[in-house]
Design an enzyme around this catalytic site. Structure first.
Site, PDB file in Angstrom:
ATOM      1  N   GLY A   1      -2.927  -4.532   6.826  1.00  9.47           N
ATOM      2  CA  GLY A   1      -3.200  -3.556   5.756  1.00  9.47           C
ATOM      3  C   GLY A   1      -2.832  -4.385   4.268  1.00  9.47           C
TER       4      GLY A   1
ATOM      5  CD  GLU B   1       3.451  -1.888   5.255  1.00  9.92           C
ATOM      6  OE1 GLU B   1       2.279  -2.610   4.875  1.00  9.92           O
ATOM      7  OE2 GLU B   1       3.463  -1.205   6.375  1.00  9.92           O
ATOM      8  CG  ASP B   2      -0.602  -1.028   3.948  1.00 12.26           C
ATOM      9  OD1 ASP B   2       0.507  -0.526   4.517  1.00 12.26           O
ATOM     10  OD2 ASP B   2      -1.581  -0.912   4.680  1.00 12.26           O
TER      11      ASP B   2
ATOM     12  CG  ASP C   1       2.483   8.509   5.488  1.00  9.09           C
ATOM     13  OD1 ASP C   1       2.991   9.411   4.798  1.00  9.09           O
ATOM     14  OD2 ASP C   1       1.453   8.521   6.280  1.00  9.09           O
TER      15      ASP C   1
ATOM     16  CE  LYS D   1      -0.750   8.654   2.454  1.00  6.15           C
ATOM     17  NZ  LYS D   1      -1.177   9.106   3.872  1.00  6.15           N
TER      18      LYS D   1
ATOM     19  CG  PHE E   1      -5.881   8.971   5.713  1.00  3.69           C
ATOM     20  CD1 PHE E   1      -4.764   8.755   6.411  1.00  3.69           C
ATOM     21  CD2 PHE E   1      -7.070   8.028   5.803  1.00  3.69           C
ATOM     22  CE1 PHE E   1      -4.665   7.509   6.973  1.00  3.69           C
ATOM     23  CE2 PHE E   1      -6.871   7.065   6.727  1.00  3.69           C
ATOM     24  CZ  PHE E   1      -5.423   6.571   7.313  1.00  3.69           C
TER      25      PHE E   1
ATOM     26  CG  ASP F   1      -7.207   0.802   8.907  1.00  5.16           C
ATOM     27  OD1 ASP F   1      -5.726   0.843   8.357  1.00  5.16           O
ATOM     28  OD2 ASP F   1      -7.272   0.975  10.149  1.00  5.16           O
TER      29      ASP F   1
ATOM     30  NE  ARG G   1      -7.839  -3.348   8.305  1.00  2.94           N
ATOM     31  CZ  ARG G   1      -6.628  -2.808   8.624  1.00  2.94           C
ATOM     32  NH1 ARG G   1      -5.674  -2.367   7.494  1.00  2.94           N
ATOM     33  NH2 ARG G   1      -6.001  -2.513   9.560  1.00  2.94           N
TER      34      ARG G   1
HETATM   35  P1  IMP Z   1       4.689   5.016   7.791  1.00  5.18           P
HETATM   36  O1  IMP Z   1       5.342   4.374   9.111  1.00  5.18           O
HETATM   37  O2  IMP Z   1       4.327   6.433   8.186  1.00  5.18           O
HETATM   38  O3  IMP Z   1       5.217   4.646   6.485  1.00  5.18           O
HETATM   39  O4  IMP Z   1       3.196   4.510   7.881  1.00  5.18           O
HETATM   40  C1  IMP Z   1       3.118   3.392   7.370  1.00  5.18           C
HETATM   41  C2  IMP Z   1       1.710   2.650   7.903  1.00  5.18           C
HETATM   42  O5  IMP Z   1       0.753   3.674   8.004  1.00  5.18           O
HETATM   43  C3  IMP Z   1       1.133   1.809   6.726  1.00  5.18           C
HETATM   44  O6  IMP Z   1       1.323   0.391   6.821  1.00  5.18           O
HETATM   45  C4  IMP Z   1      -0.504   1.990   6.986  1.00  5.18           C
HETATM   46  O7  IMP Z   1      -1.013   1.098   7.902  1.00  5.18           O
HETATM   47  C5  IMP Z   1      -0.612   3.553   7.635  1.00  5.18           C
HETATM   48  N1  IMP Z   1      -0.906   4.514   6.596  1.00  5.18           N
HETATM   49  C6  IMP Z   1      -0.191   5.443   6.237  1.00  5.18           C
HETATM   50  N2  IMP Z   1      -0.774   6.420   5.209  1.00  5.18           N
HETATM   51  C7  IMP Z   1      -1.939   5.840   5.191  1.00  5.18           C
HETATM   52  C8  IMP Z   1      -3.042   6.187   4.390  1.00  5.18           C
HETATM   53  O8  IMP Z   1      -3.093   7.184   3.658  1.00  5.18           O
HETATM   54  N3  IMP Z   1      -4.200   5.353   4.597  1.00  5.18           N
HETATM   55  C9  IMP Z   1      -4.452   4.432   5.394  1.00  5.18           C
HETATM   56  N4  IMP Z   1      -3.143   4.069   6.181  1.00  5.18           N
HETATM   57  C10 IMP Z   1      -2.238   4.683   6.013  1.00  5.18           C
HETATM   58 MG    MG Z   2      -2.287   0.260   8.741  1.00  2.00          MG
END
Ligand code: IMP
Ligand code: MG
Length: 182
Positions: free
Chosen positions: A46, A101-102, A105, A133, A155, A162, A168
């Protein structure tokens, strides 16, 4: 001008705003790391688009490396468990590491990753997240020093992000139509 993808409900961060975000982050990192030769680490896949833009906006010497972690499946929520699929090739001991990081969340992916990297004794380690987020009543376990933009709890896809490995390549960040994943 490009057309909006039919699966996208609305554009959240357009190409011009992305450009401005990158310029600001690049300037902040340039100022903070002028003589630190940081290692910019992108989490595959990502963060690749973000990394490619960000590194060109940083005007001090740096090197780059990549890591891949598993996110388990193609769903829209994070499991939090992180497995290293591809490790760094760089020894980060005494290096100043910036993890790009992209999106943050739940922050579980990054928090696991950071503790893992911390055990390798880097000089410092910071997070640069393109998107963070905002989740009502939730405080993530990690705080990125550099934040591109806060986004609502929806989302989103595009600019590296993605859904089931699609979208992407969109040059903007858009909110995915819920009917696409429900
Ligand atoms: P976390 O561990 O919940 O912070 O998740 C982070 C990862 O989940 C990111 O690096 C993304 O790959 C994916 N992710 C979380 N939210 C989204 C979204 O809204 N769209 C796409 N990918 C997401
Ligand atoms: Mg991802």
């Amino acid at each position: 001008m490009h057309t909006v993808h039919p699966d996208v409900e609305r554009i959240l961060i357009g190409a011009h705003e992305i450009e401005a975000i990158i310029a600001r982050l690049g300037a902040e990192i340039t100022a903070d790391y002028a003589d630190k030769n940081p290692l910019l680490v992108a989490v595959l896949r990502g963060a690749v688009v973000f990394m490619a833009d960000l590194m060109r906006a940083i005007e001090c010497p740096l090197s780059i490396d990549f890591m891949a972690t598993s996110s388990y499946g193609s769903g829209v929520t994070s499991s939090g468990t992180v497995r290293i699929l591809k490790d760094l090739e760089t020894n980060i001991r005494d290096r100043h590491v910036i993890v790009a990081e992209d999106i943050l969340d739940s922050g579980l992916t990054l928090s696991n990753l950071i503790s893992m990297l911390q055990s390798r004794d880097p000089a410092s380690i910071e997070i640069c997240a393109f998107a963070v987020k905002d989740i009502d009543g939730y405080t993530p376990p990690v705080t990125p020093k550099y934040v591109g933009r806060h986004v609502p709890n929806e989302f989103i896809v595009g600019y590296g992000l993605d859904y089931a490995e699609r979208y992407r390549n969109l040059p903007y960040v858009g909110v995915l139509k819920p009917e696409v994943y429900s």
